[in-house]
Design a protein around this motif. Structure first.
Motif, PDB file in Angstrom:
ATOM      1  N   ASP A  70      50.308  32.925  34.571  1.00 42.48           N
ATOM      2  CA  ASP A  70      51.097  34.250  34.995  1.00 42.48           C
ATOM      3  C   ASP A  70      51.137  35.000  33.488  1.00 42.48           C
ATOM      4  OD1 ASP A  70      52.480  32.462  33.454  1.00 42.48           O
ATOM      5  OD2 ASP A  70      54.189  32.420  34.902  1.00 42.48           O
ATOM      6  N   PHE A  71      50.566  34.299  32.405  1.00 46.05           N
ATOM      7  CA  PHE A  71      50.312  35.180  31.137  1.00 46.05           C
ATOM      8  C   PHE A  71      48.884  34.878  30.578  1.00 46.05           C
ATOM      9  CE2 PHE A  71      52.100  30.844  30.404  1.00 46.05           C
ATOM     10  CZ  PHE A  71      51.320  30.425  29.206  1.00 46.05           C
ATOM     11  N   LEU A  72      48.152  35.712  29.902  1.00 43.36           N
ATOM     12  CA  LEU A  72      46.899  35.749  29.214  1.00 43.36           C
ATOM     13  C   LEU A  72      47.039  36.365  27.962  1.00 43.36           C
ATOM     14  CD1 LEU A  72      44.834  36.995  32.399  1.00 43.36           C
ATOM     15  CD2 LEU A  72      44.670  34.745  31.373  1.00 43.36           C
ATOM     16  N   HIS A  73      46.143  35.880  27.261  1.00 44.59           N
ATOM     17  CA  HIS A  73      45.976  36.660  25.898  1.00 44.59           C
ATOM     18  C   HIS A  73      45.817  38.058  25.796  1.00 44.59           C
ATOM     19  CE1 HIS A  73      44.215  37.500  21.782  1.00 44.59           C
ATOM     20  NE2 HIS A  73      44.817  36.310  21.406  1.00 44.59           N
ATOM     21  N   LYS A  74      46.256  38.805  24.968  1.00 45.68           N
ATOM     22  CA  LYS A  74      46.148  40.200  25.087  1.00 45.68           C
ATOM     23  C   LYS A  74      44.873  40.792  25.012  1.00 45.68           C
ATOM     24  CE  LYS A  74      46.689  40.900  19.928  1.00 45.68           C
ATOM     25  NZ  LYS A  74      45.523  41.619  19.700  1.00 45.68           N
ATOM     26  N   ASP A  75      43.914  40.155  24.637  1.00 47.44           N
ATOM     27  CA  ASP A  75      42.396  40.399  24.598  1.00 47.44           C
ATOM     28  C   ASP A  75      41.794  39.932  25.805  1.00 47.44           C
ATOM     29  OD1 ASP A  75      42.709  41.991  22.206  1.00 47.44           O
ATOM     30  OD2 ASP A  75      42.169  40.018  20.805  1.00 47.44           O
ATOM     31  N   ALA A  76      42.287  39.391  26.761  1.00 52.88           N
ATOM     32  CA  ALA A  76      41.789  38.822  27.982  1.00 52.88           C
ATOM     33  C   ALA A  76      40.896  40.075  28.615  1.00 52.88           C
ATOM     34  CB  ALA A  76      42.629  38.202  28.779  1.00 52.88           C
ATOM     35  N   PRO A  77      41.302  41.054  28.920  1.00 51.60           N
ATOM     36  CA  PRO A  77      40.353  41.953  29.840  1.00 51.60           C
ATOM     37  C   PRO A  77      38.995  42.239  29.185  1.00 51.60           C
ATOM     38  CG  PRO A  77      42.816  42.852  29.557  1.00 51.60           C
ATOM     39  CD  PRO A  77      42.683  41.621  28.672  1.00 51.60           C
ATOM     40  N   VAL A  78      38.992  42.257  27.903  1.00 50.00           N
ATOM     41  CA  VAL A  78      37.731  42.515  27.426  1.00 50.00           C
ATOM     42  C   VAL A  78      36.849  41.487  27.545  1.00 50.00           C
ATOM     43  CG1 VAL A  78      38.454  44.628  25.802  1.00 50.00           C
ATOM     44  CG2 VAL A  78      38.336  42.039  24.892  1.00 50.00           C
ATOM     45  N   SER A  79      37.404  40.142  27.799  1.00 52.06           N
ATOM     46  CA  SER A  79      36.594  38.955  27.682  1.00 52.06           C
ATOM     47  C   SER A  79      36.192  38.283  28.903  1.00 52.06           C
ATOM     48  CB  SER A  79      36.745  38.081  26.626  1.00 52.06           C
ATOM     49  OG  SER A  79      38.193  37.895  26.483  1.00 52.06           O
ATOM     50  N   PHE A  80      36.863  38.968  30.001  1.00 54.92           N
ATOM     51  CA  PHE A  80      36.659  38.384  31.316  1.00 54.92           C
ATOM     52  C   PHE A  80      35.186  38.898  31.717  1.00 54.92           C
ATOM     53  CE2 PHE A  80      41.383  39.323  32.481  1.00 54.92           C
ATOM     54  CZ  PHE A  80      41.585  37.942  32.521  1.00 54.92           C
ATOM     55  N   ALA A  81      34.548  37.914  32.559  1.00 56.51           N
ATOM     56  CA  ALA A  81      33.362  37.750  33.246  1.00 56.51           C
ATOM     57  C   ALA A  81      33.002  39.169  33.600  1.00 56.51           C
ATOM     58  CB  ALA A  81      33.064  36.672  34.074  1.00 56.51           C
ATOM     59  N   GLU A  82      33.876  39.675  34.670  1.00 54.43           N
ATOM     60  CA  GLU A  82      33.581  40.878  35.018  1.00 54.43           C
ATOM     61  C   GLU A  82      33.552  42.016  34.329  1.00 54.43           C
ATOM     62  OE1 GLU A  82      36.057  38.356  38.021  1.00 54.43           O
ATOM     63  OE2 GLU A  82      36.012  38.728  35.567  1.00 54.43           O
ATOM     64  N   ASN A  83      34.071  41.924  32.938  1.00 59.80           N
ATOM     65  CA  ASN A  83      34.110  43.188  32.035  1.00 59.80           C
ATOM     66  C   ASN A  83      33.315  43.042  30.738  1.00 59.80           C
ATOM     67  OD1 ASN A  83      36.110  44.109  33.693  1.00 59.80           O
ATOM     68  ND2 ASN A  83      37.777  43.311  32.526  1.00 59.80           N
ATOM     69  N   LEU A  84      32.528  42.005  30.637  1.00 53.84           N
ATOM     70  CA  LEU A  84      31.697  41.697  29.188  1.00 53.84           C
ATOM     71  C   LEU A  84      30.315  42.530  29.363  1.00 53.84           C
ATOM     72  CD1 LEU A  84      31.599  37.881  28.841  1.00 53.84           C
ATOM     73  CD2 LEU A  84      32.698  39.494  27.274  1.00 53.84           C
ATOM     74  N   ARG A  85      30.535  43.441  28.442  1.00 53.07           N
ATOM     75  CA  ARG A  85      29.070  44.251  28.273  1.00 53.07           C
ATOM     76  C   ARG A  85      28.724  43.949  26.549  1.00 53.07           C
ATOM     77  NH1 ARG A  85      30.331  44.153  32.715  1.00 53.07           N
ATOM     78  NH2 ARG A  85      30.546  45.760  34.180  1.00 53.07           N
TER      79      ARG A  85
END
Length: 446
Positions: free
Chosen positions: A147-162
């Motif tokens: 229910d909580f993640l690192h603040k930078d999680a969105p840019v390092s999720f598999a779906e978002n990695l570019r």
């Protein structure tokens, strides 16, 4: 210009805790802090008292800071000749170390939220990601996962990695790379400090590193090119002096010292003592020397035991690592070894090296491949990006470049994003090539 009273009090509280862990008599200091009014002169006097407190009479550890004293207190006797190395092999192993460290960092980045192994594996299971098959999916927050993640999680999720997203662990390897390219192994701390000043954004530093830059800025004043002596910056009012910040900066010194752990440890010491003291310095020396040894050693246990020769034998870190190595060697699985390490050092969680270095030993010794080692490191929780990166550095050098699956690298599309001012090389492959070149300085690349 003075820090606010709130900041000073928070710093002093952390300093008292740190001093206590390092064996100093801190009796009555928190009570004094609470009763001291918001007065800079009185708080300055209290800060002096905190720094001048003696070690407790019962303290059994000996933890020097000078390099010659560190080596005197270690089991290191004399430097063996560096073995003959094939330059092309060194080049590709260094590249593999760097690339694997990047993978380990990004893999752990979303879940760097102070979890132990049980909690992290439970979250992965609930989101149908255990055993892990690639980078962590954003579904980690579903089905009762986290229910909580690192603040930078969105840019390092598999779906978002570019691309490789900016991260402090990677930043410091790039800083060290620029340092060695520009000055070589004879760099001075003033050279490193100037690169920090010109490259590192304050918001991408934490603990002693942020404190260092803040002090440097205060010393600069309005002078554009000051001559600042930085060697003593870490001596006072530095509550994070034994955290992992120096260790995460040490990878490059291992890459640059293939088969030469004494050089690796010495370079790491020179970097680390700019911001850290005691075991914070030893952790940096240990990781750098382990990476250097991994170029030539075929036995993972021997990597870690040989690296331990550079750590003071009566230090807390030597005690912790020796316990971790013995626990790993006497355990049938990484899980059972983790339980022993965590059982003794579980209070030393995120950024605290006594447990975290033990988990790296565990990962590397039970790894049959780079991928397996990175996954084991992730499963052990705590500082999942920093020590995923540390484990990756050793694993990559040990197994070599051909053993890192392309599936870990391809999501980055050869794009490396850093937070460093003035670092314009955006190609991951190009930077890996530069790391390989630094590793082969003095060797003829085939």
């Amino acid at each position: 210009m003075y820090p606010s009273f709130r900041v000073l009090r928070k710093n002093f509280e952390a300093l008292v805790s740190s001093k206590s862990l390092s064996g100093y008599d801190v009796s009555g200091l928190l009570e004094k802090l609470q009763s001291t009014p918001d007065d800079y002169q009185k708080l300055f006097q209290l800060g002096q008292e905190i720094e001048q407190r003696p070690l407790r009479e019962s303290w059994k550890y000996v933890e020097p800071n000078a390099l010659d004293l560190i080596l005197q207190q270690s089991s290191f006797v004399s430097s063996a000749p560096v073995p003959a190395l094939l330059a092309s092999d060194v080049f590709h192993r260094a590249r593999a170390g760097f690339l694997s460290s990047v993978v380990g960092c990004v893999l752990g980045k979303p879940v760097e939220v102070h979890l132990d192994s049980k909690s992290l594996i439970n979250a992965l299971e609930k989101s149908n990601q255990f055993p892990i098959q690639g980078y962590i999916s954003k579904t980690i927050v579903e089905n009762g996962g986290l229910d909580f993640l690192h603040k930078d999680a969105p840019v390092s999720f598999a779906e978002n990695l570019r691309n490789v997203p900016p991260d402090d662990d990677i930043n410091y390897t790039l800083v060290g790379l620029v340092l060695l390219e520009k000055f070589g192994p004879d760099f001075a701390q003033s050279d490193l400090a100037a690169i920090w000043r010109d490259s590192l954004p304050l918001g991408f530093t934490w603990g002693p590193e942020r404190l260092f830059l803040s002090r440097y800025a205060m010393e600069m004043g309005l002078d554009d090119n000051p001559q600042i002596e930085v060697a003593g910056f870490a001596d006072s009012l530095n509550p994070g002096s034994e955290l992992c910040g120096a260790l995460i900066r040490s990878h490059i010194y291992g890459y640059a010292s293939p088969g030469d752990p004494l050089q690796a440890a010495s370079l790491a010491w020179r970097d680390a003592t700019m911001t850290h003291r005691g075991n914070g310095v030893y952790g940096s020396m240990y990781l750098a020397s382990a990476i250097a040894i991994a170029f030539v050693e075929k036995n993972p246990e021997a990597i870690f035991r040989r690296a331990l020769e550079f750590i003071p034998q009566k230090s807390r870190l030597h005690e912790a690592i020796a316990y971790a190595i013995d626990s790993v060697m006497n355990s049938p699985t990484w899980e059972s070894a983790y339980e022993l390490i965590h059982g003794r050092y579980g209070d030393f969680g995120h950024c605290k090296i006594f447990q975290e270095i033990g988990t790296v030993v565990n990962s590397v010794c039970f790894a049959g491949s780079i991928s397996e080692g990175l996954k084991i490191q992730l499963y052990q929780g705590n500082d999942t990006d920093s020590f995923g990166s540390a484990a990756g550095a050793i694993l990559g050098v040990y197994f070599g470049e051909g053993n890192l699956e392309e599936s870990w690298i391809s999501p980055f599309q050869d794009k490396l994003h850093s937070a460093l001012a003035g670092f314009h090389d955006l190609s991951l492959d190009s930077v890996a090539w530069r790391v390989g070149k630094v590793a082969t300085l003095g060797l003829d690349v085939d």
